[in-house]
Write a protein that holds these residues in place. Structure first.
Motif, PDB file in Angstrom:
ATOM      1  N   VAL A   1       0.851  -1.198   0.000  1.00  0.00           N
ATOM      2  CA  VAL A   1       0.000   0.000   0.000  1.00  0.00           C
ATOM      3  C   VAL A   1       0.883   1.242   0.000  1.00  0.00           C
ATOM      4  O   VAL A   1       0.682   2.167  -0.788  1.00  0.00           O
ATOM      5  CB  VAL A   1      -0.958  -0.010   1.213  1.00  0.00           C
ATOM      6  N   GLY A   2       1.911   1.230   0.857  1.00  0.00           N
ATOM      7  CA  GLY A   2       2.805   2.381   0.944  1.00  0.00           C
ATOM      8  C   GLY A   2       3.686   2.543  -0.280  1.00  0.00           C
ATOM      9  O   GLY A   2       4.174   3.629  -0.569  1.00  0.00           O
ATOM     10  N   ILE A   3       3.904   1.443  -1.011  1.00  0.00           N
ATOM     11  CA  ILE A   3       4.776   1.521  -2.182  1.00  0.00           C
ATOM     12  C   ILE A   3       4.002   2.030  -3.398  1.00  0.00           C
ATOM     13  O   ILE A   3       4.496   2.848  -4.168  1.00  0.00           O
ATOM     14  CB  ILE A   3       5.385   0.132  -2.480  1.00  0.00           C
TER      15      ILE A   3
ATOM     16  N   SER B   1       0.970   3.651  -3.613  1.00  0.00           N
ATOM     17  CA  SER B   1       0.053   4.792  -3.577  1.00  0.00           C
ATOM     18  C   SER B   1       0.632   5.960  -4.392  1.00  0.00           C
ATOM     19  O   SER B   1       1.804   5.958  -4.762  1.00  0.00           O
ATOM     20  CB  SER B   1      -0.203   5.231  -2.138  1.00  0.00           C
TER      21      SER B   1
ATOM     22  N   GLU C   1       1.482   8.954  -3.692  1.00  0.00           N
ATOM     23  CA  GLU C   1       2.690   9.597  -3.172  1.00  0.00           C
ATOM     24  C   GLU C   1       3.640   8.541  -2.574  1.00  0.00           C
ATOM     25  O   GLU C   1       4.497   8.838  -1.767  1.00  0.00           O
ATOM     26  CB  GLU C   1       2.346  10.712  -2.164  1.00  0.00           C
ATOM     27  N   GLY C   2       3.462   7.287  -3.020  1.00  0.00           N
ATOM     28  CA  GLY C   2       4.246   6.173  -2.478  1.00  0.00           C
ATOM     29  C   GLY C   2       5.671   6.123  -2.997  1.00  0.00           C
ATOM     30  O   GLY C   2       6.099   6.940  -3.803  1.00  0.00           O
ATOM     31  N   PHE C   3       6.394   5.095  -2.523  1.00  0.00           N
ATOM     32  CA  PHE C   3       7.823   5.012  -2.818  1.00  0.00           C
ATOM     33  C   PHE C   3       8.107   4.785  -4.301  1.00  0.00           C
ATOM     34  O   PHE C   3       9.064   5.326  -4.834  1.00  0.00           O
ATOM     35  CB  PHE C   3       8.458   3.894  -1.999  1.00  0.00           C
TER      36      PHE C   3
END
Lengths: 291, 272
Positions: free
Chosen positions: A129-131, A133, A135-137
């Motif tokens: 999810v964090g990767i 999105s 504004e993700g990585f």
């Protein structure tokens, strides 16, 4: 006597907690929706004769009338199929390289494949999810390298679902293929090369057919659970992602329509019966070959 | 087969990067001091602190641990019995159905297993809570245990058991004194597998539980649905850490065991 007990205990356990529940799902799928708890009208109470005459297929008819379900089945099959192919394309070269690696590396490589398999499935899906999105990585990285100049939308699309399935099920593909390739007799490939095969031909004509059981097992181990997947489409997919596991879960918990949820489950099971039987045959054949 | 081509090296490098980068990023950013999870603002352990003050998480962790210990223990006993029946039981009525019931849960979609168990629990009027989750987890993880144990039983030299029986051991003693010590590594890894499966399960537990019991994955799920949170990153890192330590220890132990066995074999060969 003792043998009878030994057989009976696990047998009865599985009958009571695996087979009987399926019979209940089947029964509920054929009953009417009621606004009570449990929210369905039992059909078995009035005896068997009444049961047969009282059965109605309206839940199944309902499923064919609303194209949501139809689309969900097709799109689950499609997502499961393509992600199995991609997993195979990623997993086979890895398993192949592992089998060719020096012997003293193999336990470590094996451990590196098994470690994610033991790590929580939910957490591994969540990590994406964090990767993915906006504004993700991944977007930060691609913007920084200048490959793109506007962030890509990946999270909440089917792309994210594909990535999630390939990622979480990759160890299931690698392990059976590696097991097959590791047992492969090197001299067979040498023989093929001596007899005039190029390395590529030897690979297609010898290595691939001999690792067939591993490929088949790996593909089933990815395809079957991917078809009914709930966590990945709910977390990474968007509102447009239709997968039958998600539909079933929502039908049950959000709409509280148990008969329809059960009918969805029955049809999913019917779709899965063929691959499950094929998988079991493959496993049995392999076990017999080992013995 | 000890030649790695450049292609092999590339596929291993990219493959393992793909498997590990997401987890690595998660762990690194659990030490981020900012609440904005994708912007690095300096090292801090504050999210670990807030995590350990969160009663709801601690309660859920306790429930999960109880369920996992109970279900994996039951599953190991039942699964080992099932494996013994499958490999050594010979022919009996309904053997095909039995092996079908062992393999099917391995690939059954969780939503179906969960739904069917819930309907059963409601049908027999059972109060849903910790006990129903334990029953549900035992059922699907015993199948994993039995697959792990039966593959060990299948490769095991049966003459050892027969020797014990010839020397006057009862069937049960032969199992306890000969078979069990030999299959013990498989039984232990079966237990560990059942334990992690139970620890990890979200879908089946959501169906099988009632309002009285919430497991950690259910708790994680309800907060993850709202997006990435630094506390969940911290919790995930702790779980990843525990698993990594466990898997690395286990593989080191099995390596040492293999070395010892080889040394003993060599010593035995020299002695003869």
């Amino acid at each position: 006597m003792r043998r009878a007990v030994l057989i009976a205990v696990p047998y009865l356990w599985l009958l009571a907690l695996f087979l009987v529940p399926f019979a209940i799902v089947f029964k509920v799928s054929l009953s009417d929706t009621a606004l009570a708890i449990p929210p369905y009208t039992p059909t078995l109470k009035d005896g068997f004769g009444a049961l047969i005459s009282g059965l109605d297929f309206e839940n199944f008819v309902f499923l064919t009338q609303d194209d949501l379900y139809w689309k969900a089945y097709v799109s689950s099959l499609q997502i499961a199929f393509f992600s199995t192919i991609v997993t195979l394309l990623v997993g086979y070269p890895m398993a192949y390289a592992m089998a060719r690696a020096p012997e003293e590396w193999r336990p470590t490589l094996m451990m590196l494949v098994i470690l994610p398999f033991w790590t929580s499935f939910l957490i591994r899906v969540y990590a994406w999810v964090g990767i993915l999105s906006t504004e993700g990585f991944l977007n930060q990285f691609l913007l920084w390298t200048g490959i793109i100049d506007t962030p890509l939308t990946i999270l909440n699309t089917n792309w994210a679902v594909y990535i999630g399935i390939v990622y979480t099920y990759l160890p299931f593909m690698i392990l059976p293929i590696y097991a097959a390739l590791e047992r492969l007799d090197e001299s067979l490939i040498e023989a093929a090369e001596d007899l005039g095969c190029s390395r590529m031909q030897a690979f297609w004509l010898v290595t691939i057919p001999l690792s067939r059981n591993g490929i088949v097992a790996g593909c089933f181990l990815v395809f079957i659970p991917a078809l009914g997947e709930f966590v990945i489409p709910s977390l990474l997919g968007g509102s447009g992602t239709l997968m039958i596991g998600k539909v079933l879960f929502e039908e049950f918990f959000a709409n509280r329509d148990w008969p329809v949820a059960s009918a969805v489950a029955v049809i999913l099971l019917l779709i899965l019966i063929i691959p499950i039987i094929l998988f079991q045959r493959n496993e049995q054949r392999q076990q017999e070959a080992e013995q | 087969m000890n030649r790695l081509s450049p292609f092999n090296v590339v596929s291993l490098t990219f493959g393992f990067a793909f498997l590990y980068l997401p987890m690595l990023i998660l762990v690194i950013f659990s030490f981020n001091s900012s609440k904005l999870v994708t912007v690095w603002a300096g090292f801090s352990t504050r999210w670990y602190g807030t995590l350990f003050q969160n009663e709801a998480f601690l309660d859920a962790a306790w429930v999960t641990l109880k369920v996992a210990v109970m279900s994996s223990t039951f599953a190991t006993v039942l699964g080992t019995m099932a494996a013994y029946v499958l490999v050594r039981g010979g022919r009996f009525m309904g053997r095909t159905l039995f092996s079908g019931m062992i393999y099917a849960p391995l690939v059954m979609p969780e939503v179906i297993t969960g739904l069917s168990l819930l309907l059963l629990f409601i049908g027999i009027g059972m109060d849903r809570g910790v006990m129903t989750i334990v029953l549900a987890h035992t059922t699907f993880s015993m199948c994993y245990v039995s697959v792990v144990v039966s593959s060990r039983l299948a490769t095991f030299d049966r003459s050892l058991e027969e020797a014990a029986l010839d020397l006057g051991a009862s069937q049960f003693d032969a199992f306890r004194l000969v078979t069990l010590p030999i299959i013990a590594p498989a039984v232990i890894s079966g237990w560990l597998l059942a334990f992690t499966l139970s620890l990890d399960d979200l879908v089946i537990a959501s169906f099988a539980t009632g309002p009285s019991a919430t497991t950690l994955p259910m708790k994680i799920w309800s907060s993850v649905r709202l997006g990435v949170s630094p506390e969940i990153n911290a919790l995930s890192s702790i779980l990843i850490g525990i698993v990594s330590v466990g898997v690395i220890t286990a593989s080191l132990m099995s390596k040492r065991h293999a070395v010892r066995v080889r040394r003993e074999e060599q010593a035995a060969q020299r002695a003869t």
